[in-house]
Design a protein around this motif. Structure first.
Motif, PDB file in Angstrom:
ATOM      1  N   ALA A  66       0.842  -1.198   0.000  1.00 55.31           N
ATOM      2  CA  ALA A  66       0.000   0.000   0.000  1.00 55.31           C
ATOM      3  C   ALA A  66       0.875   1.246   0.000  1.00 55.31           C
ATOM      4  N   TYR A  67       0.398   2.268  -0.659  1.00 60.42           N
ATOM      5  CA  TYR A  67       1.080   3.552  -0.659  1.00 60.42           C
ATOM      6  C   TYR A  67       0.673   4.298   0.608  1.00 60.42           C
ATOM      7  N   ASP A  68       1.625   4.602   1.474  1.00 60.05           N
ATOM      8  CA  ASP A  68       1.380   5.348   2.706  1.00 60.05           C
ATOM      9  C   ASP A  68       2.325   6.532   2.747  1.00 60.05           C
ATOM     10  N   SER A  69       1.824   7.714   3.174  1.00 57.74           N
ATOM     11  CA  SER A  69       2.674   8.909   3.194  1.00 57.74           C
ATOM     12  C   SER A  69       2.177   9.908   4.238  1.00 57.74           C
ATOM     13  N   LEU A 103      -3.389   4.869   0.227  1.00 59.27           N
ATOM     14  CA  LEU A 103      -4.194   4.466  -0.923  1.00 59.27           C
ATOM     15  C   LEU A 103      -4.751   3.056  -0.751  1.00 59.27           C
ATOM     16  N   ARG A 104      -4.670   2.483   0.459  1.00 62.03           N
ATOM     17  CA  ARG A 104      -5.084   1.092   0.662  1.00 62.03           C
ATOM     18  C   ARG A 104      -6.567   0.873   0.395  1.00 62.03           C
ATOM     19  N   SER A 105      -7.368   1.944   0.368  1.00 64.24           N
ATOM     20  CA  SER A 105      -8.786   1.806   0.011  1.00 64.24           C
ATOM     21  C   SER A 105      -9.029   2.204  -1.447  1.00 64.24           C
ATOM     22  N   GLY A 106      -7.956   2.520  -2.177  1.00 61.03           N
ATOM     23  CA  GLY A 106      -8.078   2.901  -3.579  1.00 61.03           C
ATOM     24  C   GLY A 106      -8.073   4.393  -3.818  1.00 61.03           C
ATOM     25  N   ASN A 107      -8.194   5.185  -2.774  1.00 59.31           N
ATOM     26  CA  ASN A 107      -8.240   6.647  -2.833  1.00 59.31           C
ATOM     27  C   ASN A 107      -7.275   7.207  -1.804  1.00 59.31           C
ATOM     28  N   PRO A 108      -6.788   8.425  -1.970  1.00 56.85           N
ATOM     29  CA  PRO A 108      -6.014   9.031  -0.885  1.00 56.85           C
ATOM     30  C   PRO A 108      -6.950   9.369   0.284  1.00 56.85           C
ATOM     31  N   ASP A 109      -6.913   8.555   1.321  1.00 52.47           N
ATOM     32  CA  ASP A 109      -7.739   8.750   2.505  1.00 52.47           C
ATOM     33  C   ASP A 109      -6.856   8.823   3.742  1.00 52.47           C
ATOM     34  N   ILE A 110      -7.439   9.306   4.835  1.00 49.56           N
ATOM     35  CA  ILE A 110      -6.733   9.446   6.105  1.00 49.56           C
ATOM     36  C   ILE A 110      -6.935   8.176   6.925  1.00 49.56           C
TER      37      ILE A 110
END
Length: 168
Positions: free
Chosen positions: A1-4, A20-27
């Protein structure tokens, strides 16, 4: 997953970050004291939620989102799940952080370029902190020295800059 964009909670037991683990940039929040580490999704909007930071009370997360068009700053109470828009501007506002005296520190394209601002949360009065004609972003405040550090782009390179905010 992309984490930042990780930021520590005030008590140092959790991290808030963008994923992005849910497919969208989410918190998301990672409870690093749990075994195994527990991950909780804070936002589920179809637009981008970015640049999270904790409110000093430990119950709210500030972030920038383009859910209403331009990026604006929002606050999500993680206990009540309530969402509050803090800024409502046609220009992009991002990299939010609450600093002393209920003041919001953030970067914004409110002028001809991206600059650093503070906003008094009691009266919404906005003050320009770094008035340059160059790009300035990613502000972070240190209460121990009462300084803001940020990066800026000048003379074809990025550098780190500091400024002293006028806080009342």
């Amino acid at each position: 997953a992309y984490d930042s964009h990780p930021n520590w909670s005030p008590d140092g037991t959790k991290l808030v970050f963008v994923s992005l683990r849910s497919g969208n940039p989410d918190i998301w929040i990672a409870d690093i004291e749990s075994t195994p580490i527990e991950f909780t999704q804070v936002t589920t909007h179809s637009y981008a939620d970015e640049h999270p930071s904790w409110h000093q009370n430990g119950n709210e997360i500030l972030f920038a989102s383009n859910r209403n068009g331009a990026y604006n700053v929002f606050s999500k109470n993680i206990e009540t799940n309530s969402l509050t828009a803090i800024t409502n501007d046609n220009n992009d506002d991002f990299y939010p952080q609450i600093i002393k005296n209920d003041t919001l520190l953030f970067a914004s394209y409110r002028g001809n370029t991206c600059n650093i601002y503070t906003m008094d949360l009691q009266n919404s009065e906005t003050t320009l902190v770094a008035n340059t004609t160059s790009y300035d972003a990613s502000p972070r405040y240190c209460s121990h020295v009462n300084w803001i550090v940020y990066h800026g782009y000048r003379n074809n390179q990025y550098d780190i800059y500091i400024a002293s905010p006028e806080l009342h």
